[in-house]
Enzyme design. Structure first.
Site, short mmCIF file in Angstrom:
data_model
loop_
_atom_site.label_atom_id
_atom_site.label_comp_id
_atom_site.label_asym_id
_atom_site.label_seq_id
_atom_site.Cartn_x
_atom_site.Cartn_y
_atom_site.Cartn_z
N HIS A 1 0.80 -1.22 0.00
CA HIS A 1 0.00 0.00 0.00
C HIS A 1 0.84 1.27 0.00
O HIS A 1 0.32 2.39 -0.08
CB HIS A 1 -0.91 -0.01 1.22
CG HIS A 1 -2.08 0.90 1.13
ND1 HIS A 1 -2.21 2.02 1.90
CD2 HIS A 1 -3.17 0.87 0.34
CE1 HIS A 1 -3.33 2.64 1.61
NE2 HIS A 1 -3.94 1.96 0.67
N LYS B 1 2.88 4.49 -0.86
CA LYS B 1 2.85 5.46 -1.96
C LYS B 1 4.01 6.40 -1.75
O LYS B 1 3.97 7.29 -0.89
CB LYS B 1 1.51 6.19 -2.00
CG LYS B 1 0.32 5.26 -2.27
CD LYS B 1 -1.00 5.98 -2.13
CE LYS B 1 -2.15 5.06 -2.52
NZ LYS B 1 -2.26 3.86 -1.64
N HIS C 1 -9.12 11.45 -0.33
CA HIS C 1 -8.41 10.18 -0.36
C HIS C 1 -7.17 10.29 0.53
O HIS C 1 -6.52 9.31 0.82
CB HIS C 1 -8.02 9.81 -1.79
CG HIS C 1 -7.47 8.43 -1.92
ND1 HIS C 1 -6.12 8.17 -2.06
CD2 HIS C 1 -8.06 7.21 -1.91
CE1 HIS C 1 -5.91 6.86 -2.14
NE2 HIS C 1 -7.07 6.26 -2.04
N LYS D 1 -5.11 10.77 4.01
CA LYS D 1 -5.28 10.26 5.37
C LYS D 1 -4.36 11.07 6.28
O LYS D 1 -3.15 11.15 6.02
CB LYS D 1 -4.93 8.78 5.49
CG LYS D 1 -5.87 7.85 4.70
CD LYS D 1 -5.40 7.63 3.31
CE LYS D 1 -6.25 6.61 2.57
NZ LYS D 1 -6.04 6.64 1.12
#
Length: 605
Positions: free
Chosen positions: A277, A279, A505, A507
């Protein structure tokens, strides 16, 4: 099957078994369609418009993210396999380091594989496929993975090319104090994109003469990604670090076939159902080296009309020849932690990048790196990853403050995993303890906890309308098991950044003063609210720029020299609680009573 809550009532009629109510195949469907039929969408035309097959839709569970922490100081892909037109509103009746094996006594700490711990064993998949259109008996098959998400009903025709002046022609005015930036959003007043960045800006010559890059991410659209590089850098080598397996990996490699300068590195995860996950970008220039930690996938939808964020490092210069391996370290040990994280991949493709980083001076870094890596850990290894890593940093690098119980903790995210039957199972019993840690005080304050997650009305009135909810995959199956959680929820309001209608999107997690003017710490991450993303204790819990506080900028846009002293929190403070009629967005139930901003309804098939 129905369940009342503080925020409305949800009804699902497709199954009698909660665990078997599965997510939609990914499109809205006309309200007159029979439930047994496999659906497509139509709007004034007899069939979908044919078009090229874009990358597959993938779920975006939360394992192995990487985050940047300043202390005191994924229907993930928008394009579907076929172009689709949304369902128009009708007035007919509405539709209802060293990883160790698990200790023999079961103790330790686990970073898991999926947002829903209950379904982790064999039921999760990091990729998804559109379901078969019909079973042999003529009835549509249900998708088998709850982690699947719908493709956007918008299709490729939804996107319009941004004007040339949308992108930066000269070095932009940026807040270099904290180096945290929001993404540009198509459709906003121009002032709200002044000081924000698009991927084309990041990869442009304004930030350096690019020689090579690494792109760590979850979802990729390789042809679109390549087009974001300026022409002079478009053939520079790119290494794609991904977690795809089997068929999904084959499709990703196929995407890269027309681009010989694009290579691939598969993340090897110790947990069978682990997902990649992270990025992050590593950018190597003639002038030096740069790290970017971001929240966007490498697909167009994530850079179009969503609120996203990033931390961009300074340009790190090369160390003088003969420098020791310990040279170029920052006060936050960012270099050490980044090298450790890259080494944990055990990937030969990253070896040359590890060596390059060793040869650069990262001493100007003023944030801490917080990474998660799927696996089970014991002893000192427990504090290397996940929320226990965050807890250790807050323990070591913050100090108790007067009236700390009045300083709320805020968590803002775009997906929610299973929290258990009540708050003591993980949220307050474990995660809240981390977020409320302040130095070495033995006192355990109980400050307010505000969780920001978009309501149905937030999504309906957004720039994208209901399809924005395809990137907010909170499922009815999970929501019904934790009605207690919804009393923590607050709406997405972002007037100060102009992004109230750009669904998040991004967090972020932070500790804020009672008057919303100061931050104790701030974390930007790709980790959602889930045990899978942050980790969880097993068996009885056996096992950042450094200032006192930093100010919040209440007017961050347009960027100017006067706005560089405060931190640009992406949303409004204090957050707004849900009203009695607000409901959290749940992506796999229909919303057909009111149309969205495009005149569409949301009817998962």
């Amino acid at each position: 099957m129905s369940q009342d809550s503080l925020h409305g009532k949800w009804t699902v009629s497709s199954s009698d078994d909660d665990d078997e109510v599965l997510p939609p195949s990914g499109t809205a469907t006309p309200k007159s369609r029979r439930p047994a039929e496999s659906s497509h969408v139509s709007s004034g035309s007899p069939s979908p418009v044919p078009g090229p097959a874009p990358p597959e839709v993938k779920a975006e569970p939360d394992s192995a993210p990487v985050s940047a922490l300043a202390v005191g100081s994924e229907a993930r892909q928008s394009a579907a396999r076929n172009q689709r037109n949304p369902v128009k509103f009708q007035t007919s009746p509405s539709l209802s380091g060293k990883r160790k094996k698990e200790p023999s006594d079961g103790s330790g700490w686990a970073l898991s594989d999926s947002d829903d711990e209950d379904d982790a064993e064999g039921k999760r998949n990091s990729r998804s496929k559109l379901p078969n259109r019909a079973a042999p008996n003529g009835e549509a098959k249900k998708p088998k993975k709850e982690s699947e998400r719908p493709p956007s009903p918008h299709g490729r025709l939804y996107y319009t090319d941004e004007p040339d002046d949308f992108f930066e022609a000269s070095f932009p005015c940026l807040n270099d104090t904290y180096r945290f930036y929001l993404n540009k959003v198509t459709g906003l007043d121009r002032k709200f994109n002044s000081g924000a960045l698009h991927i084309r800006d990041i990869l442009s010559p304004l930030f350096g003469t690019l020689k090579e890059s690494v792109q760590f991410n979850y979802c990729f659209d390789i042809p679109w990604m390549v087009k974001q590089f300026p022409s002079e850098f478009r053939r520079c080598p790119v290494l794609i670090v991904h977690g795809d397996k089997r068929e999904a990996k084959a499709r990703l490699l196929q995407q890269g076939q027309p681009f010989p300068h694009v290579r691939f590195c598969q993340a090897k995860l110790d947990i069978a159902f682990g997902t990649h996950h992270t990025k992050m970008m590593l950018l190597w220039y003639e002038e030096g080296f740069r790290v970017i930690i971001l929240t966007s996938n490498l697909i167009r939808a994530d850079w179009y009309q969503k609120t996203q964020g990033m931390w961009m490092s300074p340009l790190f210069p090369r160390l003088p020849e003969g420098s020791s391996e310990s040279s170029g370290e920052s006060p936050t040990f960012f270099k050490r932690d980044l090298l450790e994280y890259l080494a944990s991949y055990r990937a030969p493709e990253l070896d040359e990048w590890i060596q390059r980083i060793k040869e650069h001076d990262l001493s100007e870094t003023r944030v801490y790196l917080v990474a998660s890596m799927p696996g089970r850990y014991v002893g000192a290894d427990m504090e290397r990853w996940g929320h226990l890593r965050l807890r250790k940093l807050l323990y070591d690098h913050t100090n108790p403050i007067p009236d700390e119980e009045q300083w709320p903790v805020i968590g803002q995210f775009s997906s929610i995993g299973s929290m258990g039957m009540d708050k003591t199972k993980w949220l307050s019993g474990e995660f809240q303890r981390t977020l409320t840690t302040l130095g070495k005080s033995s006192l355990r304050s109980d400050p307010p906890v505000h969780l920001l997650y978009p309501s149905v009305e937030d999504v309906r009135t957004s720039l994208e309308g209901y399809p924005a909810g395809g990137s907010l995959p909170y499922s009815i199956q999970t929501a019904q098991k934790q009605i207690w959680l919804h009393s923590y929820f607050h709406c997405w309001k972002a007037r100060r950044t102009g992004r109230t209608h750009a669904m998040p999107h991004i967090k972020t997690y932070m500790r804020v003063s009672p008057d919303s003017t100061q931050l104790l710490w701030f974390l930007v991450t790709s980790a959602n609210l889930s045990k899978a993303a942050w980790g969880g204790m097993e068996k009885n819990n056996t096992q950042i720029m450094s200032m006192k506080t930093f100010p919040i900028d209440t007017n961050p846009f347009p960027a100017s020299s006067s706005s560089t002293l405060g931190f640009p929190v992406p949303f409004d403070l204090p957050p707004t609680s849900y009203s009695p009629t607000d409901q959290p967005w749940i992506w796999n139930i229909p919303y057909s009573q009111e149309p969205d901003t495009h005149g569409n309804i949301w009817v998962p098939s």
